[in-house]
Design a protein around this motif. Structure first.
Motif, mmCIF file in Angstrom:
data_model
loop_
_atom_site.group_PDB
_atom_site.id
_atom_site.type_symbol
_atom_site.label_atom_id
_atom_site.label_comp_id
_atom_site.label_asym_id
_atom_site.label_seq_id
_atom_site.Cartn_x
_atom_site.Cartn_y
_atom_site.Cartn_z
ATOM 1 N N MET A 42 0.792 -1.208 0.192
ATOM 2 C CA MET A 42 -0.081 -0.010 0.015
ATOM 3 C C MET A 42 0.887 1.171 0.164
ATOM 4 O O MET A 42 1.528 1.498 1.064
ATOM 5 N N ALA A 43 0.924 1.920 -1.272
ATOM 6 C CA ALA A 43 2.030 3.096 -1.395
ATOM 7 C C ALA A 43 1.188 4.140 -1.891
ATOM 8 O O ALA A 43 0.635 3.702 -3.216
ATOM 9 N N TYR A 44 1.428 5.470 -1.588
ATOM 10 C CA TYR A 44 0.879 6.375 -2.429
ATOM 11 C C TYR A 44 -0.623 6.371 -2.728
ATOM 12 O O TYR A 44 -1.232 6.842 -3.702
ATOM 13 N N GLY A 45 -1.632 5.813 -1.798
ATOM 14 C CA GLY A 45 -2.917 5.689 -1.988
ATOM 15 C C GLY A 45 -3.252 4.429 -2.858
ATOM 16 O O GLY A 45 -4.524 4.347 -3.080
ATOM 17 N N SER A 46 -2.445 3.616 -3.130
ATOM 18 C CA SER A 46 -2.926 2.414 -3.989
ATOM 19 C C SER A 46 -2.042 1.210 -3.654
ATOM 20 O O SER A 46 -1.051 1.332 -3.315
ATOM 21 N N GLU A 47 -2.483 0.051 -4.138
ATOM 22 C CA GLU A 47 -1.515 -1.158 -4.137
ATOM 23 C C GLU A 47 -0.822 -1.291 -5.209
ATOM 24 O O GLU A 47 -1.256 -1.369 -6.471
ATOM 25 N N VAL A 48 0.358 -1.474 -5.087
ATOM 26 C CA VAL A 48 1.640 -1.459 -6.025
ATOM 27 C C VAL A 48 2.610 -2.707 -5.913
ATOM 28 O O VAL A 48 2.448 -2.987 -4.789
ATOM 29 N N VAL A 53 8.320 -0.052 -5.668
ATOM 30 C CA VAL A 53 8.821 0.959 -4.348
ATOM 31 C C VAL A 53 10.099 0.678 -3.932
ATOM 32 O O VAL A 53 10.822 1.613 -3.135
ATOM 33 N N GLY A 54 10.959 -0.285 -4.435
ATOM 34 C CA GLY A 54 12.323 -0.599 -4.081
ATOM 35 C C GLY A 54 13.001 -1.669 -4.937
ATOM 36 O O GLY A 54 12.173 -2.541 -5.759
ATOM 37 N N GLN A 73 8.061 4.906 2.891
ATOM 38 C CA GLN A 73 7.363 3.609 2.406
ATOM 39 C C GLN A 73 7.878 2.516 3.080
ATOM 40 O O GLN A 73 7.533 1.429 2.897
ATOM 41 N N VAL A 74 9.051 2.833 3.786
ATOM 42 C CA VAL A 74 9.668 1.522 4.475
ATOM 43 C C VAL A 74 8.776 0.845 5.400
ATOM 44 O O VAL A 74 8.616 -0.463 5.334
ATOM 45 N N GLY A 75 7.981 1.533 6.112
ATOM 46 C CA GLY A 75 6.985 0.795 7.209
ATOM 47 C C GLY A 75 5.701 0.156 6.313
ATOM 48 O O GLY A 75 5.441 -1.056 6.667
ATOM 49 N N ALA A 76 5.473 0.704 5.195
ATOM 50 C CA ALA A 76 4.245 0.018 4.412
ATOM 51 C C ALA A 76 5.162 -1.299 3.823
ATOM 52 O O ALA A 76 4.486 -2.366 3.692
ATOM 53 N N VAL A 77 6.191 -1.341 3.323
ATOM 54 C CA VAL A 77 6.965 -2.420 2.721
ATOM 55 C C VAL A 77 7.033 -3.531 3.592
ATOM 56 O O VAL A 77 6.975 -4.726 3.583
ATOM 57 N N GLU A 78 7.440 -3.273 4.920
ATOM 58 C CA GLU A 78 7.702 -4.288 6.004
ATOM 59 C C GLU A 78 6.510 -4.754 6.257
ATOM 60 O O GLU A 78 6.227 -6.090 6.495
ATOM 61 N N LYS A 79 5.228 -3.938 6.528
ATOM 62 C CA LYS A 79 3.956 -4.341 6.841
ATOM 63 C C LYS A 79 3.479 -5.505 5.699
ATOM 64 O O LYS A 79 2.886 -6.722 6.070
ATOM 65 N N ALA A 80 3.765 -5.250 4.471
ATOM 66 C CA ALA A 80 3.434 -6.028 3.267
ATOM 67 C C ALA A 80 4.107 -7.460 3.355
ATOM 68 O O ALA A 80 3.468 -8.466 2.945
ATOM 69 N N LEU A 81 5.416 -7.535 3.758
ATOM 70 C CA LEU A 81 6.371 -8.455 3.777
ATOM 71 C C LEU A 81 5.790 -9.414 5.064
ATOM 72 O O LEU A 81 5.670 -10.660 4.969
ATOM 73 N N ARG A 82 5.386 -8.891 6.149
ATOM 74 C CA ARG A 82 4.958 -9.564 7.048
ATOM 75 C C ARG A 82 3.629 -10.361 7.113
ATOM 76 O O ARG A 82 3.258 -11.385 7.461
ATOM 77 N N GLN A 83 2.618 -9.613 6.338
ATOM 78 C CA GLN A 83 1.416 -9.876 5.945
ATOM 79 C C GLN A 83 1.424 -11.002 5.125
ATOM 80 O O GLN A 83 0.471 -11.695 4.838
ATOM 81 N N SER A 84 2.319 -11.130 4.033
ATOM 82 C CA SER A 84 2.489 -12.125 2.936
ATOM 83 C C SER A 84 2.640 -13.390 3.608
ATOM 84 O O SER A 84 2.922 -13.891 4.559
ATOM 85 N N SER A 85 2.140 -14.383 2.782
ATOM 86 C CA SER A 85 2.254 -15.800 3.299
ATOM 87 C C SER A 85 3.553 -16.677 3.020
ATOM 88 O O SER A 85 3.736 -17.763 3.234
#
Length: 184
Positions: A42-48, A53-54, A73-85
């Motif tokens: 979730m970055a810049y108001g949409s899912e990318v 982002v990196g 965006q570091v926090g958003a990337v970390e969150k996405a990685l933790r929530q991935s399966s």
């Protein structure tokens, strides 16, 4: 109107290509940047996709690093990685996230093999659907007298041979991926 076997073969080959792409997202014992292809942030108001982002790198066999371009965006990337399966536990170091790859347990290897089997079954179903479409097309052509019964039979044999070859390719891909996953 005529029957084009290559069109149906192309669709069958597409199912195999899609399967191989899905296999890339399955974790084996080695680090692979393709593991993160399906991670969305979730970055810049949409899912990318994460790679927007990196930069994703594999500096060593059991480590993936992500250099995030925008430090907000570091926090958003970390969150996405933790929530991935994928089961990653990212380590944040400024704008870089490190993903150490813990060795897979026997139980997790078996789970991944089952997931690979599910992916391959989906590909087999897609191939059988293409076969059904081809056979329906042949029946319509025979009914409208565009091709003779003999031509229809010959084409249906060709479709069946293409189907068998493609299903074998799916099974071979599954066998290779399962062996790769189970390798310690």
């Amino acid at each position: 109107m005529s029957f084009d076997l290559n069109e149906f073969k192309g669709r069958m080959d597409g199912a195999v290509a899609s399967l191989k792409n899905e296999f890339k997202s399955l974790r084996t014992g080695r680090a692979n940047a393709a593991l993160l292809d399906n991670v969305r942030v979730m970055a810049y108001g949409s899912e990318v996709p994460l790679n927007q982002v990196g930069a994703v790198n594999v500096p060593e066999p059991r480590m993936i690093t992500i250099s995030v371009w925008d430090k907000t965006q570091v926090g958003a990337v970390e969150k996405a990685l933790r929530q991935s399966s994928l089961g990653f536990n990212p380590v944040v170091d400024g704008t870089t996230l490190r993903l150490p790859m813990p060795p897979l347990t026997e139980e997790r290897r078996r789970e991944l093999t089952k997931i690979a089997s599910q992916y391959s079954e989906t590909a087999r179903i897609a191939v059988r659907n293409v076969r059904r479409d081809a056979m329906d097309t042949l029946k319509k052509l025979e009914k409208s007298k565009d091709i003779s019964e003999d031509e229809g039979r010959a084409h249906s044999d060709d479709v069946q041979k293409a189907t068998d070859a493609t299903i074998k390719a799916v099974d071979d891909a599954l066998e290779v991926k399962s062996a790769e996953i189970m390798q310690v």
